[in-house]
Design an enzyme around this catalytic site. Structure first.
Site, PDB file in Angstrom:
ATOM      1  CE  LYS A  22      56.582  23.651  49.266  1.00 15.22           C
ATOM      2  NZ  LYS A  22      55.172  22.972  49.334  1.00 15.22           N
ATOM      3  NE  ARG A  92      54.947  19.674  51.483  1.00 11.28           N
ATOM      4  CZ  ARG A  92      55.900  20.162  52.776  1.00 11.28           C
ATOM      5  NH1 ARG A  92      56.863  19.534  53.167  1.00 11.28           N
ATOM      6  NH2 ARG A  92      56.143  21.531  52.892  1.00 11.28           N
ATOM      7  N   GLY A 101      50.490  30.245  42.669  1.00 13.43           N
ATOM      8  CA  GLY A 101      49.078  29.758  40.925  1.00 13.43           C
ATOM      9  C   GLY A 101      49.269  28.117  41.033  1.00 13.43           C
ATOM     10  CG  MET A 103      48.401  21.274  40.793  1.00 13.81           C
ATOM     11  SD  MET A 103      46.310  21.078  40.911  1.00 13.81           S
ATOM     12  CE  MET A 103      45.720  21.258  39.315  1.00 13.81           C
ATOM     13  NE  ARG A 336      57.426  30.003  52.344  1.00 11.69           N
ATOM     14  CZ  ARG A 336      56.673  30.047  51.784  1.00 11.69           C
ATOM     15  NH1 ARG A 336      56.772  29.137  50.683  1.00 11.69           N
ATOM     16  NH2 ARG A 336      55.639  29.840  52.557  1.00 11.69           N
ATOM     17  CG  HIS A 455      54.457  63.634  27.756  1.00 11.90           C
ATOM     18  ND1 HIS A 455      53.715  64.968  28.764  1.00 11.90           N
ATOM     19  CD2 HIS A 455      56.003  64.927  28.237  1.00 11.90           C
ATOM     20  CE1 HIS A 455      54.052  66.015  29.580  1.00 11.90           C
ATOM     21  NE2 HIS A 455      55.734  66.306  28.417  1.00 11.90           N
ATOM     22  CB  SER A 763      74.617  58.844  27.161  1.00 10.07           C
ATOM     23  OG  SER A 763      73.708  59.253  28.177  1.00 10.07           O
ATOM     24  CB  CYS A 830      70.158  58.698  30.257  1.00 11.41           C
ATOM     25  SG  CYS A 830      69.777  59.726  28.317  1.00 11.41           S
ATOM     26  CE1 TYR A 850      75.696  58.905  32.815  1.00 12.75           C
ATOM     27  CE2 TYR A 850      78.078  58.883  31.946  1.00 12.75           C
ATOM     28  CZ  TYR A 850      76.159  59.250  32.082  1.00 12.75           C
ATOM     29  OH  TYR A 850      76.144  60.451  31.037  1.00 12.75           O
TER      30      TYR A 850
HETATM   31  P1  ADP Z   1      52.453  25.257  50.896  1.00 11.90           P
HETATM   32  O1  ADP Z   1      53.147  25.468  49.867  1.00 11.90           O
HETATM   33  O2  ADP Z   1      51.289  25.079  50.182  1.00 11.90           O
HETATM   34  O3  ADP Z   1      52.602  25.609  52.237  1.00 11.90           O
HETATM   35  P2  ADP Z   1      53.155  22.220  51.998  1.00 11.90           P
HETATM   36  O4  ADP Z   1      53.800  21.436  50.762  1.00 11.90           O
HETATM   37  O5  ADP Z   1      54.113  23.103  52.337  1.00 11.90           O
HETATM   38  O6  ADP Z   1      52.467  23.266  50.973  1.00 11.90           O
HETATM   39  O7  ADP Z   1      52.105  21.841  52.624  1.00 11.90           O
HETATM   40  C1  ADP Z   1      51.355  23.055  53.523  1.00 11.90           C
HETATM   41  C2  ADP Z   1      51.362  21.763  54.580  1.00 11.90           C
HETATM   42  O8  ADP Z   1      50.615  20.503  55.023  1.00 11.90           O
HETATM   43  C3  ADP Z   1      52.974  22.027  55.271  1.00 11.90           C
HETATM   44  O9  ADP Z   1      52.893  23.250  56.045  1.00 11.90           O
HETATM   45  C4  ADP Z   1      52.348  20.868  57.186  1.00 11.90           C
HETATM   46  O10 ADP Z   1      51.642  21.760  57.584  1.00 11.90           O
HETATM   47  C5  ADP Z   1      51.568  19.745  56.298  1.00 11.90           C
HETATM   48  N1  ADP Z   1      52.217  18.647  55.616  1.00 11.90           N
HETATM   49  C6  ADP Z   1      52.745  18.927  53.864  1.00 11.90           C
HETATM   50  N2  ADP Z   1      53.565  17.191  54.052  1.00 11.90           N
HETATM   51  C7  ADP Z   1      53.071  17.099  55.346  1.00 11.90           C
HETATM   52  C8  ADP Z   1      54.014  15.563  55.916  1.00 11.90           C
HETATM   53  N3  ADP Z   1      55.161  14.686  55.072  1.00 11.90           N
HETATM   54  N4  ADP Z   1      53.676  15.528  57.100  1.00 11.90           N
HETATM   55  C9  ADP Z   1      52.801  16.192  57.919  1.00 11.90           C
HETATM   56  N5  ADP Z   1      52.188  17.646  57.468  1.00 11.90           N
HETATM   57  C10 ADP Z   1      52.879  17.771  56.018  1.00 11.90           C
HETATM   58 MG    MG Z   2      54.201  24.812  52.522  1.00 15.82          MG
END
Ligand code: ADP
Ligand code: MG
Ligand code: MG
Length: 870
Positions: A22, A92, A101, A103, A336, A455, A763, A830, A850
């Site tokens: 990200k 984020r 998984g 936060m 991404r 097997h 092999s 193999c 190979y």
């Molecule tokens: P995830 O990895 O779960 O997608 P994100 O970090 O991308 O989490 O955040 C999820 C959503 O939160 C983003 O798609 C966006 O809509 C909102 N968001 C994150 N940062 C901002 C920001 N600075 N301003 C407005 N919305 C935000």
């Molecule tokens: Mg996102």
């Protein structure tokens, strides 16, 4: 001084390992001049040091975060604490590889009881301000104090119901104030905490929580399941907020630049007006297709399309984009490479090249080799799967596919059912060579024991039959013809469905979706073959398998397992006669019968493979595998061979070994029964002579298994060569044959330079080499390997992906020793690892010629081989 923090202006897409996916892409977009809210990233390195430091931020980290926070305040002209323009941020998480998984995100951080009022005044919109505040309380409580989100959600839903508020936007300022107060109550009651009022405290607590989440249970399990390292760490992004929930002129959405399920070149996505963050995915309101934005906000839409195209061109791949509109202005929040189905992946890759947006190499790199399975085998309809009755989902996905049929517990019952027109699933504790025909006519094979190289697994993969092994939760009661599982019992004949892609088994007939190898698939595969250095051969001996492999354009056969050819009634009888008889004359009669069968076998193979090389491994398994075992069988065989029950039983006992895998097998058999290998060599040469034409010459490569000493190989080679040369002289022809050995014992690796003198090729037999190196029995290791992996004693199952440090090192030593002696010495692999993408990368790097794998894995191996070369 270590640099832990990077402004979005300082990073770029190449810094993914340090800044996370990200963060590095936010920086890249910033560099492209796109409208990205300002911010900074705290590195994954900071995360790993924080964790190593007993989950404490160091003084240095704190100081750098403070400095970058001040810079953010200066850049935005907003402030956390003073001034009349309030700074709110999102926090984020973002690791190098995306990881569900971990936060989540916290939005609107910086609000508190005082600020929320100022924010209301500043924006002239108190309802909006309090909406942001209640969202912050919810997310912060959930992420930082681990208060289950349902506490907040339940209160909100109840409140809306009792006060007849149809949706979130219908909440008044007074409603929101009540909700905020109630949320703080939840903090006290459930979290035993106060919501921190100081914005900086909020920020630091949030950063710590995200870093700590790297080691939470969910994240740990996720990484184990996906073969990911625990060493990466996550980055934290701190970013100025933009507000999609500030009115009807604002909104938020997600989009793919192309259709992720079909690959169609058309933007695909959804948005919501007056909404924030996760509202789109949370399903609170039904989002609108992104194309309708062209009517609501034509200018924003035009800008959005421009940016989407620009990002796709820049990254040269289909993008998954998150965006927000604040008062009619577009902001980009994430980009991404988009996840896609296998079908879409092939189409997009080919289209991008045809549109001049990507090179062939880039297109090849976009294909996940493992996803090729999805294309070649039917899959269950995901909607049908959701409501299907699960029997167990802990089995190992040994051979992909989606199959339905009636269960039977032995090969004969299965055969009878198939003859009666049923579709059959063979369920056994484990399979043995006698089950092969039963397996080949089954829709799927399920075993309660065994691992990925048992097997059942190897044979089913070879046949392209769906297979799940090691379902330890099911108990097979063969006497009463039923199985029990934690949820109940199944009688013979019950219909079940088996998912060979993930190891799950369901009750009843689950609906399937067909898949087809289309034009894009053919195109990509042709590019892959062009690009590879490694050749890809097949492990195959049946006509059907060989045809499959040739259809995938295999470069010949890397392994014909001749023992598979002996498990037919009449051959087994001759084999038994040979083993059991003490008289040379009867032995020879048996051998010449087998010789004729084998000539036919090899003629069939060579007629298909023509001038492609074919490695034929001479007989490998311990002799007692050919013996009858039950009382009934022994009686029957004794009759057939004209001997007594007692005599035969004694012979069986004599041949039984305590440790058959370390026993009298492979080359050791040939040392004690030399005629066996000479017969096979003769059959190979006679077949070649029959098949050779004026236009092509068959290329048999005769392989001697389980060699550990150069003397063994020297002896056998001399005998075989002499036999063949005499034969050719007698026939007055020539055949282009070679003689090599399989390398599957650690000792063989260490003396590879000596073996080169007596071999034309090696092999590597990775199944046995792994078994012998670890001392893990490949038929039993399933029982503990999973625990080894979950406790991080082993990173991965070495029977599925090469153990580079141990087994790989042995392969490397052997390779170096062989090539030092003879620079162009031919080396192949193999065994199951020959079809595993990660292992293939290693085999490419050390310069093997190979790999060879089951026919259905050939496309996977071809893609992996091409990717290794790029
Ligand atoms: P995830 O990895 O779960 O997608 P994100 O970090 O991308 O989490 O955040 C999820 C959503 O939160 C983003 O798609 C966006 O809509 C909102 N968001 C994150 N940062 C901002 C920001 N600075 N301003 C407005 N919305 C935000
Ligand atoms: Mg996102
Ligand atoms: Mg072997």
């Amino acid at each position: 001084m270590t640099k832990y923090v990077y402004d979005f202006h300082e990073g770029n897409a190449t810094m993914r390992a340090l800044l996370g996916g990200k963060g590095s892409n936010l920086a890249e977009m910033t560099g492209l001049g796109l409208p990205v809210p300002s911010g900074f990233t705290i590195s994954t390195q900071a995360c790993m040091e924080y964790l190593a430091n007993g989950e404490q931020l160091t003084e240095e980290m704190i100081q750098q975060i403070e400095t970058y926070l001040a810079r953010l305040e200066a850049e935005t002209g907003k402030s956390f604490s003073k001034g009349d323009n309030l700074l709110l941020v999102s926090v984020r998480s973002g690791a190098a590889q995306s990881m569900p998984g971990m936060m989540d995100t916290i939005l609107n951080l910086g609000l508190n009881d005082v600020n929320v009022e100022r924010f209301a005044t500043l924006t002239g919109n108190p309802q909006f301000a309090y909406d942001c505040y209640r969202r912050l309380l919810h997310m912060f409580g959930n992420v930082v104090y681990e208060i289950n989100g349902s506490h907040f959600e339940r209160f909100l839903t109840n409140y809306k119901e009792t006060h007849q508020r149809e949706n979130d936007q219908a909440l008044t300022v007074d409603d929101l104030k009540v909700i905020v107060a109630a949320y703080k109550g939840i903090y006290k009651k459930i979290g035993q905490k106060e919501f921190p009022q100081d914005p900086k405290t909020q920020l630091f607590e949030a950063i710590r929580a995200v870093f700590s989440s790297w080691n939470n249970e969910r994240a740990f399990v996720y990484r184990n399941l996906n073969d990911m390292s625990h060493q990466g760490g996550t980055a934290v992004n701190v970013q100025e907020m933009v507000f999609g929930n500030s009115g009807q002129n604002s909104g938020t959405g997600v989009a793919f630049t192309r259709n992720p399920s079909t690959g169609e070149n058309k933007i695909f996505g959804e948005y919501l007006l007056n909404a924030q963050g996760e509202d789109v995915v949370a399903g609170i309101r039904t989002p609108l297709p992104v194309s309708t934005l062209s009517e609501v906000m034509p200018d924003v839409y035009a800008e959005f399309i421009r940016v989407a195209n620009l990002l796709e061109d820049h990254y040269r791949d289909m993008q998954d984009i998150e965006f927000t509109i604040e008062n009619g202005k577009l902001f980009m929040l994430q980009t991404r490479s988009g996840k896609r189905t296998a079908k879409a992946a092939f189409k997009i890759a080919v289209d991008l090249v045809n549109e001049g947006k990507a090179t062939k190499d880039e297109a090849l790199m976009q294909i996940n080799p493992k996803s090729v399975d999805q294309l070649l085998h039917p899959t269950f309809n995901p909607v049908a799967l959701k409501i299907a009755d699960l029997i167990t989902d802990i089995g190992l996905p040994a051979s992909p596919g989606a199959a339905t049929g009636n269960i039977y517990f032995d090969a004969n019952a299965a055969k009878a059912a198939v003859q009666a027109g049923e579709k059959v699933i063979l369920v056994r504790q484990e399979t043995s060579p006698e089950d092969i025909t039963g397996m080949s006519i089954s829709e799927a094979v399920v075993t309660s024991r065994g691992g990925m190289t048992s097997h059942a697994a190897v044979v089913a993969r070879g046949m392209g039959v769906c297979c799940v092994v090691g379902c330890e939760q099911i108990n097979i009661d063969e006497d009463n013809r039923r199985v029990s599982y934690p949820g109940g019992q199944l009688e013979e004949g019950t219909i079940i469905s088996v998912d060979g892609t993930n190891g799950a088994i369901y009750l009843g007939d689950v609906e399937k979706m067909p898949t087809e190898a289309d034009e894009s698939f053919q195109t990509i595969m042709a590019w892959a073959r062009e690009r590879s250095h490694l050749k890809v051969r097949m492990n195959a001996e049946t006509v059907e398998d060989i045809k499959t492999g040739l259809a995938f354009e295999a470069d010949g056969i890397g392994l014909v397992r001749t023992e598979h050819m002996f498990f037919k009634e009449e051959r087994l009888r001759e084999m038994r006669r040979f083993i059991l008889s003490n008289r040379a004359q009867e032995q020879n009669r048996a051998l010449s019968a087998i010789l004729n069968y084998q000539i036919d076998d090899f003629v069939n193979i060579f007629s298909l493979t023509q001038d492609k090389p074919v490695v034929i491994r001479l007989l490998d398994p311990p002799l007692h595998e050919f013996m009858p075992h039950t009382k009934q069988e022994i009686t029957h065989v004794a009759e057939q061979l004209g001997t007594t029950y007692a005599e035969l039983q004694q012979r069986v006992i004599d041949l039984t070994e305590v440790n058959p895998m370390l026993g009298h097998r492979g080359v050791r058999l040939a040392v004690t029964y030399p005629n066996l290998y000479l017969m096979q060599a003769e059959a190979i040469i006679r077949a070649a002579v029959q098949v050779n034409t004026a236009t092509f010459q068959v290329k048999p490569e005769i392989m001697i298994p389980l060699v550990g000493m150069k003397e063994e190989l020297a002896l056998l080679r001399q005998q075989i060569e002499k036999h063949i040369e005499e034969l050719l002289k007698e026939l007055g022809v020539t055949v282009e044959y070679t003689i090599g050995t399989m390398i599957e014992l650690p000792r063989a690796c260490l003396i590879a330079d000596q073996l080169v003198d007596y071999a034309d090729f090696f092999s590597f037999g990775t199944n046995d080499l792994t078994q012998m190196t670890f001392g893990f029995s490949r038929d039993d290791a399933g029982k503990y390997i999973n625990q080894y992996i979950s406790e991080a004693i082993l990173p991965i199952d070495p029977f599925q992906t090469l153990d580079v440090e141990g087994v790989g090192e042995l392969v490397k030593i052997a390779t170096e020793k062989a090539r030092q002696k003879q620079a162009d010495f031919k080396l192949g692999v193999c065994g199951e690892l020959g079809g595993d993408p990660n292992s293939i990368e290693f085999f490419h790097q050390i310069g093997l010629n190979y790999v060879s794998c089951s026919p259905y894995r050939i496309p996977i191996a071809q893609i992996a081989a091409a990717q290794s070369a790029i």
